[in-house]
Write a protein that holds these residues in place. Structure first.
Motif, short mmCIF file in Angstrom:
data_model
loop_
_atom_site.label_atom_id
_atom_site.label_comp_id
_atom_site.label_asym_id
_atom_site.label_seq_id
_atom_site.Cartn_x
_atom_site.Cartn_y
_atom_site.Cartn_z
N ARG A 180 -0.63 -18.22 8.10
CA ARG A 180 -2.15 -16.87 8.10
C ARG A 180 -2.35 -17.58 6.07
NH1 ARG A 180 -1.93 -12.29 10.45
NH2 ARG A 180 -2.30 -11.20 8.79
N VAL A 181 -0.76 -17.89 5.78
CA VAL A 181 -1.74 -18.32 3.87
C VAL A 181 -1.98 -19.54 3.94
CG1 VAL A 181 0.07 -18.43 2.51
CG2 VAL A 181 0.81 -17.01 3.58
N ALA A 212 6.25 -8.98 13.19
CA ALA A 212 6.34 -8.98 11.63
C ALA A 212 6.03 -8.60 11.06
CB ALA A 212 6.00 -10.57 11.20
N ALA A 213 4.86 -7.63 11.24
CA ALA A 213 3.82 -7.05 10.19
C ALA A 213 4.93 -5.62 10.05
CB ALA A 213 2.72 -6.80 11.04
N VAL A 246 12.07 -12.81 8.61
CA VAL A 246 11.63 -11.51 10.29
C VAL A 246 12.57 -10.92 11.24
CG1 VAL A 246 10.10 -11.09 11.64
CG2 VAL A 246 9.68 -12.03 9.39
N ILE A 300 3.76 -18.87 12.24
CA ILE A 300 2.22 -17.51 11.77
C ILE A 300 2.66 -17.32 10.60
CG2 ILE A 300 1.88 -15.33 12.29
CD1 ILE A 300 2.92 -15.19 15.26
N VAL A 301 3.14 -16.98 10.44
CA VAL A 301 2.99 -17.04 7.93
C VAL A 301 2.62 -17.40 7.36
CG1 VAL A 301 4.22 -16.16 6.15
CG2 VAL A 301 5.45 -15.15 8.42
N GLU A 359 -0.63 0.91 7.20
CA GLU A 359 -0.67 2.17 5.82
C GLU A 359 -2.48 2.17 5.02
OE1 GLU A 359 1.46 4.44 4.62
OE2 GLU A 359 0.34 5.75 2.77
N ALA A 360 -2.88 0.36 4.93
CA ALA A 360 -4.38 0.23 4.28
C ALA A 360 -5.28 1.14 6.02
CB ALA A 360 -4.08 -1.31 4.18
N ARG A 364 16.10 -8.68 9.20
CA ARG A 364 15.26 -7.53 9.17
C ARG A 364 14.97 -6.94 10.33
NH1 ARG A 364 12.10 -6.56 4.25
NH2 ARG A 364 10.72 -5.08 4.64
N GLY A 368 -1.54 -13.29 14.56
CA GLY A 368 -0.10 -12.71 13.98
C GLY A 368 0.38 -11.63 14.55
N CYS A 369 2.13 -11.52 14.56
CA CYS A 369 2.73 -10.59 15.02
C CYS A 369 2.90 -9.27 14.57
CB CYS A 369 4.00 -11.26 15.18
SG CYS A 369 4.80 -10.42 16.17
N TYR A 372 8.35 -5.66 7.62
CA TYR A 372 7.58 -5.52 7.04
C TYR A 372 6.85 -4.44 6.21
CZ TYR A 372 8.86 -10.46 5.23
OH TYR A 372 9.76 -11.23 4.87
N TYR A 406 1.25 -10.15 5.60
CA TYR A 406 0.85 -9.39 6.27
C TYR A 406 -0.10 -8.91 5.68
CZ TYR A 406 2.95 -11.49 10.75
OH TYR A 406 2.84 -12.00 11.68
N GLN A 407 -0.62 -8.24 4.82
CA GLN A 407 -1.39 -7.39 3.63
C GLN A 407 -2.19 -7.87 3.46
OE1 GLN A 407 1.93 -6.06 3.82
NE2 GLN A 407 2.15 -4.19 2.19
N ASP A 408 -2.89 -9.13 3.52
CA ASP A 408 -3.88 -10.15 2.96
C ASP A 408 -5.15 -9.75 2.17
OD1 ASP A 408 -4.14 -12.99 2.22
OD2 ASP A 408 -5.37 -13.16 4.10
N ARG A 409 -5.97 -8.26 2.70
CA ARG A 409 -7.12 -7.94 2.97
C ARG A 409 -7.15 -7.16 1.69
NH1 ARG A 409 -10.30 -11.66 3.28
NH2 ARG A 409 -9.55 -12.79 5.21
N LEU A 446 -3.35 -6.22 11.60
CA LEU A 446 -3.09 -7.21 11.11
C LEU A 446 -3.08 -8.14 10.13
CD1 LEU A 446 -2.76 -9.02 14.96
CD2 LEU A 446 -0.68 -8.58 13.13
N GLU A 447 -4.41 -7.93 9.53
CA GLU A 447 -4.76 -8.31 8.56
C GLU A 447 -4.84 -8.06 7.17
OE1 GLU A 447 -9.18 -7.82 8.96
OE2 GLU A 447 -9.08 -9.52 10.18
N LYS A 448 -4.27 -6.22 7.36
CA LYS A 448 -4.39 -5.54 5.91
C LYS A 448 -3.21 -4.42 6.38
CE LYS A 448 -7.70 -2.42 6.83
NZ LYS A 448 -9.17 -2.09 6.08
N GLY A 449 -2.24 -4.21 7.08
CA GLY A 449 -1.47 -3.61 7.20
C GLY A 449 -1.28 -2.29 7.69
N GLU A 502 0.82 -1.34 0.23
CA GLU A 502 -0.16 0.28 -0.21
C GLU A 502 0.67 0.85 0.13
OE1 GLU A 502 -3.47 0.10 -0.03
OE2 GLU A 502 -3.69 2.25 0.95
#
Lengths: 215, 215
Positions: free
Chosen positions: B184-185, B118-119, A181, B180-181, B32-33, A184, B114-115, B122, A122-125, B27-30, A32
């Motif tokens: 999620r996937v 980690a979010a 992770v 966790i990654v 910024e989003a 980073r 989710g963590c 990235y 981590y940007q699933d939606r 955790l769902e979409k980051g 995003e």
DNA sequence: TGTACATCAGTGAACGCGCGTTCACTGATGTAC
DNA sequence: TGTACATCAGTGAACGCGCGTTCACTGATGTAC
């Protein structure tokens, strides 16, 4: 007039250039937060040029993830194929492959740049069903790949502890994802390879006979 | 008129409510989003209300991460403290602790949410130096915590393979982050606990005597 | 070899929407005297 | 107990900026006859 590309270079493939720039930015700050504007400025094209190559921003994400998965699969084919050439025993081939993988990731100039699948997780939606399904298939593919290798090992070596083959197969991608992770966040250089070497020791202990009785 | 909170509930702490809603969305979409607008709508307050509690969006990120780290530390204190009460031997306490951790993560209704570290890893360039430093300290803290536990184990048990204590210490957070990654996937429920159990088997094999000779 | 048309790989202005943030104001509660 | 003032926890309108996307157009290259 812009002649940054020498006459020996293949013609700069704009689509690839866009993807290279985008991948770097996406791994640094997320999908995003990466604007089309900054991509086109870095690629020396106009906004319209971007939309000639990708119908929208989601198409870019799809292309990025697809390319990443293909590259990773090619890397695994290469490394574990070579390992198997070096040693026909499945356990030793696996141990050699993990060592080669660790060495390869160590030799990257700035450590592993990150995994676009984890970034997407981590940007699933933000992504459509198709992107999510691609990611799922990739992870399941790696599970199956390594699971098959562990099954082959288990035919030759009696494991010292009961096996959970799916979990064991997942462990390769899992340890790598987790280590990326950590690397980073820490800003260290050898975190990923060190974690792979831990996994290697685990595999060794899990299958290798206690005191060379069988071999 | 909105009386979703029963008379028995403590007064809804708006700040906590904002953070709960934001954490879920992040955790769902980051980060910024996740817009301030959607947060305030879900929290039934106005935009201005948000800025009364957080001076800007980065302050929210800082608060989210700080709270997450504190909670995780409390969880580790609790679980491994309890494990040590159950068995004074450091190896067995570690094995019990990992089992408890796996069980706990299994019992979460929808798997691990989710963590946020980690979010954030990235979405690195979105955050200021302070946020990055907080994350670094947290990961190093967990390394030190588990490293100390492994050192204690190594005083009692001779490891079967040479130890890389930092890598071993990192492995707990690394395996969890990676799992966790994957979870999620994949959208599966027991991936995280299965990976922790693999780590547990590794620890067991690494330290436990081959055939109960010492004990 | 010359001409007509199609395709490729873009350009660049314009669009409208949603975002983070500011700010003057407000009503309820707490404290000092 | 009453009054004055301060603090707390917000409200809601307004701001300007940056974003993804569209679109009419363009110049270079490729293909058909």
């Amino acid at each position: 007039m812009d002649s940054r590309y020498s006459s020996m270079t293949v013609k700069p493939d704009t689509r690839t250039l866009i993807m290279d720039i985008a991948e770097k930015a996406v791994l640094e700050k997320g999908f995003e937060a990466t604007s089309i504007d900054e991509i086109v400025v870095a690629a020396h094209i106009s906004r319209g040029g971007f939309f000639y190559h990708f119908k929208d921003k989601n198409a870019l994400a799809r292309a990025l993830i697809e390319r990443y998965i293909d590259a990773e699969n090619a890397l695994f084919d290469d490394i574990f194929g070579r390992a198997r050439e070096l040693n026909d025993d499945p356990l030793h081939a696996m141990l050699i492959g993990l060592k080669l993988l660790a060495e390869m990731l160590d030799d990257l100039p700035n450590g592993h740049p990150g995994c676009v699948i984890a970034a997407a997780a981590y940007q699933d939606r933000l992504f459509d069903r198709g992107v999510r399904e691609m990611n799922r298939r990739a992870i399941l593919g790696w599970r199956a790949r390594f699971r098959a290798m562990f099954e082959e090992i288990a035919k030759v070596y009696t494991p010292r502890e009961p096996l959970d083959l799916n979990a064991l197969g997942d462990m390769v991608s899992g340890v790598v994802e987790g280590a990326i992770v950590l690397q980073r966040v820490l800003g260290e250089r050898q975190t990923v390879s060190a974690q792979i070497m831990q996994l290697r020791t685990y595999v060794k202990l899990l299958f290798a006979p206690p005191m060379q009785m069988d071999h």
